[in-house]
Design a protein around this motif. Structure first.
Motif, mmCIF file in Angstrom:
data_model
loop_
_atom_site.group_PDB
_atom_site.id
_atom_site.type_symbol
_atom_site.label_atom_id
_atom_site.label_comp_id
_atom_site.label_asym_id
_atom_site.label_seq_id
_atom_site.Cartn_x
_atom_site.Cartn_y
_atom_site.Cartn_z
ATOM 1 N N UNK A 236 0.837 -1.193 0.000
ATOM 2 C CA UNK A 236 0.000 0.000 0.000
ATOM 3 C C UNK A 236 0.876 1.248 0.000
ATOM 4 N N UNK B 237 1.033 4.159 -2.738
ATOM 5 C CA UNK B 237 0.784 5.563 -2.388
ATOM 6 C C UNK B 237 1.904 6.453 -2.935
ATOM 7 N N UNK C 208 7.246 11.537 6.444
ATOM 8 C CA UNK C 208 5.971 11.693 7.167
ATOM 9 C C UNK C 208 6.228 11.927 8.651
ATOM 10 N N UNK D 29 -7.126 12.973 2.707
ATOM 11 C CA UNK D 29 -5.671 13.057 2.514
ATOM 12 C C UNK D 29 -4.933 12.408 3.694
ATOM 13 N N UNK E 285 -5.167 8.590 3.700
ATOM 14 C CA UNK E 285 -4.398 7.944 2.620
ATOM 15 C C UNK E 285 -2.889 8.175 2.791
ATOM 16 N N UNK E 286 -2.524 9.410 3.004
ATOM 17 C CA UNK E 286 -1.099 9.758 3.025
ATOM 18 C C UNK E 286 -0.419 9.304 4.323
ATOM 19 N N UNK E 287 -1.022 9.618 5.467
ATOM 20 C CA UNK E 287 -0.368 9.286 6.740
ATOM 21 C C UNK E 287 -0.694 7.873 7.219
ATOM 22 N N UNK F 114 -1.944 5.454 5.359
ATOM 23 C CA UNK F 114 -1.776 4.499 4.247
ATOM 24 C C UNK F 114 -2.970 3.557 4.144
ATOM 25 N N UNK F 115 -4.124 4.097 4.258
ATOM 26 C CA UNK F 115 -5.329 3.275 4.237
ATOM 27 C C UNK F 115 -5.781 3.004 2.804
ATOM 28 N N UNK F 116 -6.075 1.741 2.471
ATOM 29 C CA UNK F 116 -6.576 1.453 1.120
ATOM 30 C C UNK F 116 -7.936 2.127 0.887
ATOM 31 N N UNK F 117 -8.229 2.424 -0.373
ATOM 32 C CA UNK F 117 -9.483 3.130 -0.674
ATOM 33 C C UNK F 117 -10.709 2.343 -0.204
ATOM 34 N N UNK G 163 -11.020 8.669 -4.388
ATOM 35 C CA UNK G 163 -9.822 8.783 -5.223
ATOM 36 C C UNK G 163 -9.751 10.196 -5.820
ATOM 37 N N UNK H 51 -8.853 12.681 -3.142
ATOM 38 C CA UNK H 51 -7.438 12.591 -2.761
ATOM 39 C C UNK H 51 -6.552 13.246 -3.825
#
Lengths: 151, 210
Positions: A3, A7, A23, B167, B170-172, B174-177, B192, B195
Motif C-alpha cells: 500500500x 501511495x 511523514x 488526505x 491515505x497519506x499518513x 496508508x489506508x486502502x481506498x 480517489x 485525494x
C-alpha cells in the motif's frame, strides 16, 4: 508495505515535480502520555458509571422530599378540581333557569299572575259603589262585634 | 537534550515505545480483535480487554484526531470521548465490520462534530476557523516555518475538512481506498478523486510557501 509503495507511486504520478517530505508530523506530545492515557479513560468510565448508578438510585431523603412534593401537588390538583366542579354546577343551574324563563311567553306569565293574585287585587273590588248597602251593613256589624273593637 | 528530543519525536512518529509499556499489556497487544471482543463481553474480563483495546489503538486514533484538530488538549478530550463511546457501544458491535474501521468511524464523526462546533463559535465571534487552526499550528513546540514538513502541515490545514480527512487517511495512515470507503461511507471513486485534488492543491500551496 504494498500500500505504501502504491501511495508513493500515486503521489509521484500526480505531482512529478514535487518532493514529498518524510511523514514526520513533528507535533509535540507530552512525555509518557500514551502510558497514562488508558488509565485516564478507565477512570472517566468508572466516574460516569458511578454517577449514572447514583442517578438511578436516589437517596432516602430525596425519596421522602419527592413523596411530600407529589402529595402537595396532588392535593392542589384535587382542590382545584372540586372548586371547579362546584362553581361549574352553580353556573349551569343559573343558566338553565334563565333558559327556562326565556322560553315562557309573556301571556303565560300574565295568566299565572292573575290566577295567583288575591281577591282584593282586582280593580272592581276597590270600587265601593259596587257594594250594596246590605253587604256594607253586614260587614260593619261583623267588625263591630269583634272583641278587639270592644276592648 | 538531543536524546530527549529524539524520544519526543519517536513518540510523535507513532512508534510504540515498548520499553515503557508494562509487560502484562504486551501479551494483550498480541491478541487479535476477535479474542478481545469475546473477553469484553464477559463481565469479569471486560475492563482488562478494554484496556488492551485502548493500548492497541490509542496512538493511531490519536494521530488521526490530532492531524484534524492540531492542538493536543483538544485531541486529548476528543480521544477520551471516543473511547467512552466505544465502551458504551462495543457490546452492540456487529462483527460485519472490522473493529478498527468502526473505531475510526467514531473518531472521524467526533472530529467533524468538533470542527463544526468550532466553526459556529468562530462565526459568532467573527473569527476565521482556518486561521484558528493555523495559529494553533504555529504555537506548536517544534514548529519551524522553514521546514518542508511544517509547510506541508500548513498546506493540509488549508484544505476543506473532508478533503483533509481523505488526505490524512491515505497519506499518513496508508489506508486502502476500500477501507476508507467503509470509514467515510463514500464510494472509492469519489475518494480517489478527492485525494487527487488534495494532493495537487497541497503541492501548489507548498510551492507558494517556499
Amino acid at each position: 508495505m504494498k500500500e505504501d509503495k502504491d501511495i508513493r507511486e500515486e503521489l509521484s504520478s500526480l505531482t512529478p515535480d514535487f518532493f514529498w517530505p518524510e511523514k514526520m508530523p513533528g507535533y509535540h506530545v507530552p512525555a509518557g502520555y500514551f502510558n497514562r492515557f488508558p488509565q485516564k479513560v478507565m477512570d472517566q468510565i468508572h466516574k460516569k458509571e458511578a454517577g449514572q448508578s447514583l442517578e438511578k438510585q436516589p437517596s432516602k431523603v430525596h425519596k421522602e422530599v419527592f413523596f411530600w412534593k407529589k402529595l402537595a401537588i396532588a392535593a392542589c390538583v384535587a382542590i382545584v378540581v372540586a372548586l371547579g366542579g362546584v362553581i361549574g354546577q352553580h353556573l349551569y343551574q343559573q343558566k338553565m333557569m334563565e333558559k327556562q324563563l326565556a322560553s315562557i311567553s309573556n301571556n303565560a306569565i300574565e295568566t299565572y299572575l292573575n290566577i295567583q293574585s288575591g281577591l282584593f287585587d282586582g280593580a272592581p273590588i276597590y270600587n265601593i259603589s259596587n257594594i250594596s248597602d246590605k253587604d256594607l251593613k253586614a260587614l260593619v256589624k261583623e267588625v263591630s262585634n269583634t272583641e278587639f273593637i270592644r276592648e | 537534550m538531543k536524546y530527549y528530543f529524539a524520544c519526543e519525536l519517536q513518540t510523535a512518529n507513532c512508534y510504540l515505545s515498548f520499553y515503557r509499556i508494562p509487560i502484562i499489556f504486551m501479551a494483550f497487544m498480541e491478541k487479535n480483535d476477535q479474542i478481545l471482543l469475546e473477553q469484553f463481553r464477559r463481565p469479569e474480563t471486560r475492563e482488562a480487554a478494554f484496556t488492551a483495546i485502548i493500548h492497541k489503538y490509542q496512538e493511531r486514533l490519536y494521530w488521526q484526531i490530532r492531524r484534524m484538530v492540531v492542538s493536543h488538549e483538544d485531541t486529548n478530550d476528543l480521544l477520551q470521548n471516543v473511547f467512552i463511546k466505544i465502551w458504551n457501544h462495543l457490546g452492540n458491535f456487529r462483527e460485519d465490520a472490522q473493529l478498527f474501521t468502526w473505531m475510526y468511524r467514531i473518531a472521524t464523526n467526533e472530529c467533524l462534530t468538533f470542527l463544526e462546533k468550532q466553526k459556529k463559535q468562530a462565526r459568532i465571534s467573527l473569527n476565521d476557523e482556518d486561521e484558528g487552526l493555523a495559529e494553533k499550528l504555529k504555537a506548536e513546540k517544534y514548529f519551524d516555518a522553514k521546514k518542508v514538513e511544517w509547510k506541508l502541515q500548513q498546506a493540509v490545514l488549508q484544505l476543506p475538512e473532508k478533503q483533509r480527512l481523505v488526505f490524512n487517511l491515505r497519506y499518513y495512515d496508508e489506508m486502502p481506498y476500500a477501507e476508507m470507503s467503509e470509514v467515510l461511507g463514500t464510494s472509492e471513486g469519489a475518494l480517489k478523486a478527492s485525494y487527487h485534488h488534495a494532493v495537487k492543491k497541497i503541492a501548489a500551496i507548498v510551492k507558494t510557501l517556499e
